[in-house]
Design an enzyme around this catalytic site. Structure first.
Site, PDB file in Angstrom:
ATOM      1  N   SER A 101       0.191  -3.307   0.800  1.00  0.00           N
ATOM      2  CA  SER A 101      -0.232  -3.593  -0.564  1.00  0.00           C
ATOM      3  C   SER A 101      -1.744  -3.523  -0.729  1.00  0.00           C
ATOM      4  O   SER A 101      -2.354  -2.477  -0.528  1.00  0.00           O
ATOM      5  CB  SER A 101       0.322  -4.961  -0.983  1.00  0.00           C
ATOM      6  N   ASP A 243      -3.471  -1.249  -7.007  1.00  0.00           N
ATOM      7  CA  ASP A 243      -3.744  -1.553  -5.609  1.00  0.00           C
ATOM      8  C   ASP A 243      -3.121  -0.474  -4.735  1.00  0.00           C
ATOM      9  O   ASP A 243      -2.604   0.526  -5.235  1.00  0.00           O
ATOM     10  CB  ASP A 243      -3.241  -2.953  -5.244  1.00  0.00           C
ATOM     11  N   ASP A 245      -0.436   0.029  -2.996  1.00  0.00           N
ATOM     12  CA  ASP A 245       0.947   0.495  -3.172  1.00  0.00           C
ATOM     13  C   ASP A 245       1.361   0.523  -4.632  1.00  0.00           C
ATOM     14  O   ASP A 245       2.524   0.754  -4.948  1.00  0.00           O
ATOM     15  CB  ASP A 245       1.919  -0.351  -2.351  1.00  0.00           C
ATOM     16  N   ASP A 247       1.816  -1.622  -7.031  1.00  0.00           N
ATOM     17  CA  ASP A 247       2.706  -2.574  -7.704  1.00  0.00           C
ATOM     18  C   ASP A 247       1.920  -3.568  -8.548  1.00  0.00           C
ATOM     19  O   ASP A 247       2.496  -4.434  -9.196  1.00  0.00           O
ATOM     20  CB  ASP A 247       3.625  -3.296  -6.715  1.00  0.00           C
TER      21      ASP A 247
END
Length: 449
Positions: A101, A243, A245, A247
């Site tokens: 993440s 960010d 990833d 999400d």
């Protein structure tokens, strides 16, 4: 939770236990075995962000799944919510995401989605972990002729872009809207620019040249300095920062001001309320959300529920209470009408829809909620004893709370993914807030740092 799975899957430094090739191989085997059924071949979608270590972990997972007779579908670099979407849409048995993440490149993680696109339950994670740690997996592998083979899904990105575009109301248009995107040198570096460009936006992109080592490096949702400058220089209507990833979403208004996740949540909830679509008139956030969010919910007639920190807890409470919108101050939003998990690009679509519908600039929409001064200090710790068992920390919290009275609050909690204690203080002024946060953080550091 057991010894491997934390609040967001398995996390750690890449190429060291538990984020080494052997663990990834075991995870691939265990997921395949737990989800196997008679006369059914387990199918597992595997995707990753742009970290260098993703190649190693992807290969190990692929080997683990095929060795247990499963079929892995490799989608390559794709946002975490895109992997959840592909898993559900192709009716696979599970999806595995290789990502840490918003963490720096040297970290990585392994997160498993169910075939319905939701994160696994604690019971499922426990069953997988028991197999991984039990030592019996080598004896469970099938005969050579029953091993699986891997496939690469070359059209996964295109499928996901179509899904994202369909969440933006068809009667609205982004045509001519100037947008700056910061893709954090991460998983959104191709998907996000294509999605917004195809909807007619005038798109400028920064931090979209991943090299395996620069993901989240002074960019993205955690570091919006470059984005704020780029928005003002371009005369853009909005800046959107994801960010690693993708999400999460943090936005920047046309004046170069950062807009928090809480403000985005309020803007989108108000848009749903105005259309009569805010189910149960309910907004779910977390205990970390700004006090201003709760006050704004009362002002506009929303019910508000604060879940434990972590998107899995937000989702659980949304489902339990019948909410369709929820999120975290960090910019992690869930729109259950559209998706099963937090999705930064989808959130951006809903934010831009609110801007287009109202015809109001983002700086005005952000004023739907007053943001109380908030200071968050992350303290590295050697251990994580229950906060209430450390007298010095308890006393420091009480002292700060006594000074704040009803004009603020103190929240001290551990990170679910790092050896870190988060000290958060909200108060009436910046000076008071920062002073009290520093006082509590110093005590935490002296006690368990």
């Amino acid at each position: 939770m057991g010894k491997l799975f934390g609040t967001d899957g398995i996390r750690g430094e890449a190429n060291k236990y538990p984020l080494d090739a052997m663990t990834a191989f075991s995870l691939g085997q265990a997921v395949t075995k737990v989800l196997s059924e008679e006369h059914h071949t387990t199918r597992v979608v595997i995707g990753k962000d742009t970290r260098l270590s993703g190649y190693m972990l992807e290969s190990a997972l692929e080997a683990g799944v095929t060795s247990m007779g499963g079929v892995p579908y490799l989608v390559g670099v794709l946002p975490t919510p895109g992997i959840a979407f592909i898993t559900e849409s192709m009716r696979a048995d599970a999806g595995i995401v290789i990502s840490a993440s918003h963490n720096p490149y040297q970290d990585n993680g392994l997160k498993v989605f169910s075939g319905r696109g939701f994160k696994l339950s604690d019971a499922q994670e426990d069953a997988i972990e028991e197999l991984m740690l039990g030592g019996d997996l080598p004896s469970m592998v099938p005969a050579p002729h029953d091993m699986g083979r891997a496939y690469r899904l070359d059209d996964a990105t295109g499928r996901y872009i179509v899904f994202l575009k369909n969440t933006f109301p068809r009667e609205l248009s982004m045509e001519g809207m100037k947008i700056v995107l910061d893709t954090a040198n991460g998983a959104a570096y191709r998907v996000a620019p294509d999605a917004f460009t195809e909807l007619g936006a005038d798109v400028t992109v920064i931090h979209d040249e991943p090299n395996g080592l620069n993901i989240n490096d002074r960019c993205g949702s955690q570091h919006t300095e470059d984005l704020r400058e780029a928005v003002v220089e371009a005369g853009a209507a909005v800046g959107l920062a994801f960010d690693g990833d993708a999400d999460r979403l943090i936005a920047v208004d046309e004046l170069g001001n950062e807009i928090t996740g809480d403000q985005i949540l309020m803007i989108c909830a108000k848009a749903l309320k105005d259309e009569g679509r805010l189910k149960n008139d309910l907004v779910v956030s977390t205990i970390m959300s700004n006090l201003g969010l709760r006050i704004a919910c009362k002002r506009y007639g929303f019910k508000h529920h604060a879940a434990k920190v972590g998107d899995r807890y937000v989702l659980e409470d949304m489902q339990r209470l019948g909410a369709i919108i929820g999120g975290e101050e960090s910019g992690h939003m869930i729109f259950l009408e559209h998706h099963t998990t937090g999705d930064g690009i989808l959130t951006a679509m809903q934010l831009l829809a609110a801007m287009v519908k109202t015809g109001r600039p983002l700086s005005e929409l952000a004023k739907l909620m007053d943001v109380f001064p908030q200071k968050l200090i992350n303290v590295d710790v050697k251990s994580k004893p229950p906060i209430e068992t450390v007298p010095a920390i308890v006393e420091a919290i009480k002292t700060a709370e006594a000074e704040l009275g009803e004009e603020g609050r103190v929240l001290v909690r551990y990170s679910g993914t790092q050896n870190m204690c988060r000290v958060m203080v909200e108060g009436p002024t910046d000076d008071v807030t920062e002073r009290l946060a520093a006082q509590v953080a110093d005590v935490v550091r002296d006690s368990i740092g």
